[in-house]
Design an enzyme around this catalytic site. Sequence first.
Site, mmCIF file in Angstrom:
data_model
loop_
_atom_site.group_PDB
_atom_site.id
_atom_site.type_symbol
_atom_site.label_atom_id
_atom_site.label_comp_id
_atom_site.label_asym_id
_atom_site.label_seq_id
_atom_site.Cartn_x
_atom_site.Cartn_y
_atom_site.Cartn_z
ATOM 1 N N CYS A 22 -5.584 -52.451 27.605
ATOM 2 C CA CYS A 22 -6.387 -51.665 26.661
ATOM 3 C C CYS A 22 -5.475 -50.846 25.745
ATOM 4 O O CYS A 22 -5.719 -50.733 24.543
ATOM 5 C CB CYS A 22 -7.332 -50.720 27.412
ATOM 6 S SG CYS A 22 -8.542 -51.548 28.456
ATOM 7 N N ASP A 440 26.203 -23.220 24.785
ATOM 8 C CA ASP A 440 26.687 -22.194 23.871
ATOM 9 C C ASP A 440 27.036 -20.977 24.731
ATOM 10 O O ASP A 440 26.578 -20.873 25.876
ATOM 11 C CB ASP A 440 25.586 -21.871 22.859
ATOM 12 C CG ASP A 440 25.939 -20.671 22.009
ATOM 13 O OD1 ASP A 440 27.046 -20.660 21.446
ATOM 14 O OD2 ASP A 440 25.118 -19.742 21.924
ATOM 15 N N ASP A 638 20.600 -21.148 21.935
ATOM 16 C CA ASP A 638 19.515 -20.192 21.701
ATOM 17 C C ASP A 638 18.529 -20.665 20.649
ATOM 18 O O ASP A 638 17.583 -19.958 20.326
ATOM 19 C CB ASP A 638 20.062 -18.808 21.323
ATOM 20 C CG ASP A 638 20.911 -18.857 20.063
ATOM 21 O OD1 ASP A 638 20.838 -19.855 19.330
ATOM 22 O OD2 ASP A 638 21.644 -17.887 19.818
#
Length: 755
Positions: A22, A440, A638
């Site tokens: 389907c 970072d 961030d």
Amino acid sequence: MTAGRMGRRADIAVGGMTCAACVQRVERAIRRQPGVHFATVNLATARASVEYDPAVVTEARMRAAIAEAGYQALAEAPGGQDAAHIAADDEAWALRRDLWFAAAFTVPAVVIAMAPMVLPGLAAPLSAVLPPLAWQWLQLILISPVQFIAGRRFYTQAWHELRHLNPGMNTLVMVGSSAAWLYSAMVLIAPAIFPPGTAHLYFEAAGVIVTLILLGRYLEARARGRTSEAIRKLMRLQAKSARLLREGREVEVPIDAVIPEDLVLMRPGERVPVDGVVVRGGSYVDESMMTGEPIPAEKRPGSEVIGGTVNQTGAFQFRATRVGADTVLAQVIRTVQEAQASKPAIQQVADRIAGVFVPVVLAGAAATFAVWMVYGPQPPINFAFVATVSVLLIACPCAMGLATPTAIMVGSGKAAEMGTLFRRGTALEQLARVDAVVFDKTGTLTEGRPRLTELHVRRGAADDFLRLVASVEALSEHPVAQAIVGAARQRGIAPASADDFAAAPGLGAEARVEGRRVQVGSEPYLARSGTGVEDLRAITTPWRDEGKTVIYAAVDGEIAGALAVSDPLKAGSREAIAALRRQGLRLGMVTGDGRRTAAAVARGLDLDFVTAEMLPDQKAHEVARLRQQGRRVAFVGDGINDAPALASADVGIALGTGTDIAIETGDVILLGGDLRGVVNAVALARRTLRTIRLNFLWAYAYNVALIPVAAGALYPVTGLLLNPMLAAAAMSVSSLFVVGNSLRLRRFAPPLRSY
């Protein structure tokens, strides 16, 4: 509807899908429309996600294409409810109704047909009540409503499948059960046309097939509804109304009537209705549903509040900034929905397989019938019929279509409960495969703001020394100076007034404090006035080696002490790094900070590699270089200046505190900003991928193993030929196993607790 990367994006709820075939059919119908750039359909969420050019094709045209393919393009429900969820609830109710109807007629038919075989002594009493032929006609009367009323859905949907030359599960069920009913009806109406010994009735098999398939679908619908519980829980967090201050009067309005700049009033215990900024009063707000932080956050004028969070004890007023679909909670819900609707590579392969699976099964069923007719024992048509119907029923590809989406739904929903958002379901699969994580530094591994971490005084009281230094630094806007002033105020030390302030940019500053000349700055700055720091060098050298910024202070020309300021590690950073290493990952750091500071942080965390003094685009190049070396890289940042690196990584993990910027950055968002969430996200992603693999192993192995059994491969050796009723039951068990296995992810326990 939203704007997509390639045009406009539409999210359409689709009704009537039951299997992977389907999914393929709906996707094909949408993709055939001119102007459609991309379309993916998810069986578990019953939604189609489409990117298209509105100048070429309309959403109405795509909805019409879905309808032409034999499915329903559902209209969005009022009041923010999910149309797919409402349709799923309606479908479950309809299945339950049809199931009870089918069972009410099938059970007596089975008793009539099977009781004399199981208990031969019952044959005579039954014959005394009605002649055998009457009992046979009664079976026809009982099973016909089951076949054509309770089972009408199979005929309707199978007709659409065959009309588009794309047979699926409904075709298999329809052919199998109809063959049993038609064969039996012909035996009853015209027994003379059948060879001697072949005129057997299979009415009870037809009824049991329909009843068991309905039972399997009903249980499956209920189980699939549980996989969407995360979205429903999030939706329940939305407030229904808000109390506003308009024209000096307090009024209560529906949540949809709140507009930006409205002044919202909050009482203790109330749920914050929309996002905003506090303008009066104060309180503590439970934001755990967004950040995972169990301790309520203090709110005062200027603080941001998030819709869906719960006010604790105080009362305050805030000005609405984001309402409706723009609130953080609405974006979180949309993010989870998109993650559940997206399709990992492993599912795309499965869908392609399922697309050809049903035609292959139909061909296999035809071959089974032919082989039994040619080589089967007498009467061959009976054996051929039983084996063919069993093959059709046991091969339904429901489990294949559910293997991935149910696991993705439960996994992404569990992640949302943990404060982690997977913006795409593909990110779950990609994160499970990463072998390197790059961080970072500032704001990610560290707190992102300098703090006074060391203080040494040659003689006298430390507080007196700090007060003199802070009095000079209070006149400076340098971040290091502000860190010293902040530390003094935290200790309850108020800076004194200072006169004759003079600063040397990048070196230091001096002023007269309470009649004393105070100089604060670097070693070269003090050296210019003839003040040496040799007596303190043994103390400050280790500070420098740790990457800290060292500041000296002299009072009336004599060195008085030294201070060190650094950006401290976030709580949980060490624990997270150690846990990721135990998970077998290679760990590194890419930062724009200086080499000495970066090296000190890397040593303290025992990272495998570090690259410093990198601009944002250079960070992205470093991530790309690692990928070129064959690494699968996750980058953690961030979400703002790290955007290029987040985009370059296989998986970008953005830290945020529930802001819209964090929501829109990266593939994975940690709402609380706690790095322990990375550990939990990796562990959950790996568990989810293992669940998907187990689902596929079961679905494919089950079909591959049982199709030959259904075809009669064991008959020459054991005399075993699978009954069609058992084949129907076995097919349902396969789907329920897959859904049940996926639901086990709801019990996932994070390796680390975020605080």
